[in-house]
Scaffold this motif. Sequence first.
Motif, PDB file in Angstrom:
ATOM      1  N   MET A 176      59.689  38.116   0.873  1.00  9.52           N
ATOM      2  CA  MET A 176      58.461  37.520   1.389  1.00  9.52           C
ATOM      3  C   MET A 176      58.550  36.025   1.124  1.00  9.52           C
ATOM      4  O   MET A 176      59.047  35.602   0.087  1.00  9.52           O
ATOM      5  CB  MET A 176      57.226  38.094   0.697  1.00  9.52           C
ATOM      6  CG  MET A 176      56.910  39.508   1.105  1.00  9.52           C
ATOM      7  SD  MET A 176      55.370  40.098   0.406  1.00  9.52           S
ATOM      8  CE  MET A 176      54.191  39.011   1.168  1.00  9.52           C
ATOM      9  N   MET A 229      54.795  37.845   5.731  1.00 14.92           N
ATOM     10  CA  MET A 229      55.763  38.932   5.668  1.00 14.92           C
ATOM     11  C   MET A 229      56.587  38.950   6.949  1.00 14.92           C
ATOM     12  O   MET A 229      56.162  38.430   7.979  1.00 14.92           O
ATOM     13  CB  MET A 229      55.063  40.273   5.473  1.00 14.92           C
ATOM     14  CG  MET A 229      54.275  40.767   6.652  1.00 14.92           C
ATOM     15  SD  MET A 229      53.608  42.406   6.397  1.00 14.92           S
ATOM     16  CE  MET A 229      52.265  42.036   5.317  1.00 14.92           C
ATOM     17  N   GLU A 231      58.860  44.210   7.533  1.00 17.72           N
ATOM     18  CA  GLU A 231      57.932  44.586   6.462  1.00 17.72           C
ATOM     19  C   GLU A 231      56.598  45.061   7.046  1.00 17.72           C
ATOM     20  O   GLU A 231      56.030  46.051   6.581  1.00 17.72           O
ATOM     21  CB  GLU A 231      57.673  43.408   5.519  1.00 17.72           C
ATOM     22  CG  GLU A 231      58.857  43.055   4.663  1.00 17.72           C
ATOM     23  CD  GLU A 231      58.645  41.764   3.895  1.00 17.72           C
ATOM     24  OE1 GLU A 231      59.236  41.655   2.814  1.00 17.72           O
ATOM     25  OE2 GLU A 231      57.900  40.884   4.357  1.00 17.72           O
TER      26      GLU A 231
END
Length: 95
Positions: A15, A21, A25
Amino acid sequence: MTETRGGADGSASAMTHDGYMTRSEGQDIRRAQQLTNERLAIVEHEQRNQKTTLDEILTEVRKGQSVRAMFIAGGSGLGGGVAAGVAYFLHWITQ
């Protein structure tokens, strides 16, 4: 700058420092949420069926005061509580 965090499935994911993100993800999170929602829908359906059965049993209990029927009704209520607990637990661990 990136940091590594563990994902819901135990895998490490990257991240950005700003909290954004990656697409993969986001897809993993959506997939996990969809699975949880599907499981919850199944549990809710089973609970509705149990409630119908419980209502029928309670009607019989009120008519005949059968001890056997009282145990069945109690067991059905306990089963519904366990199913609700499992659904809550599954929801909790996916958060």
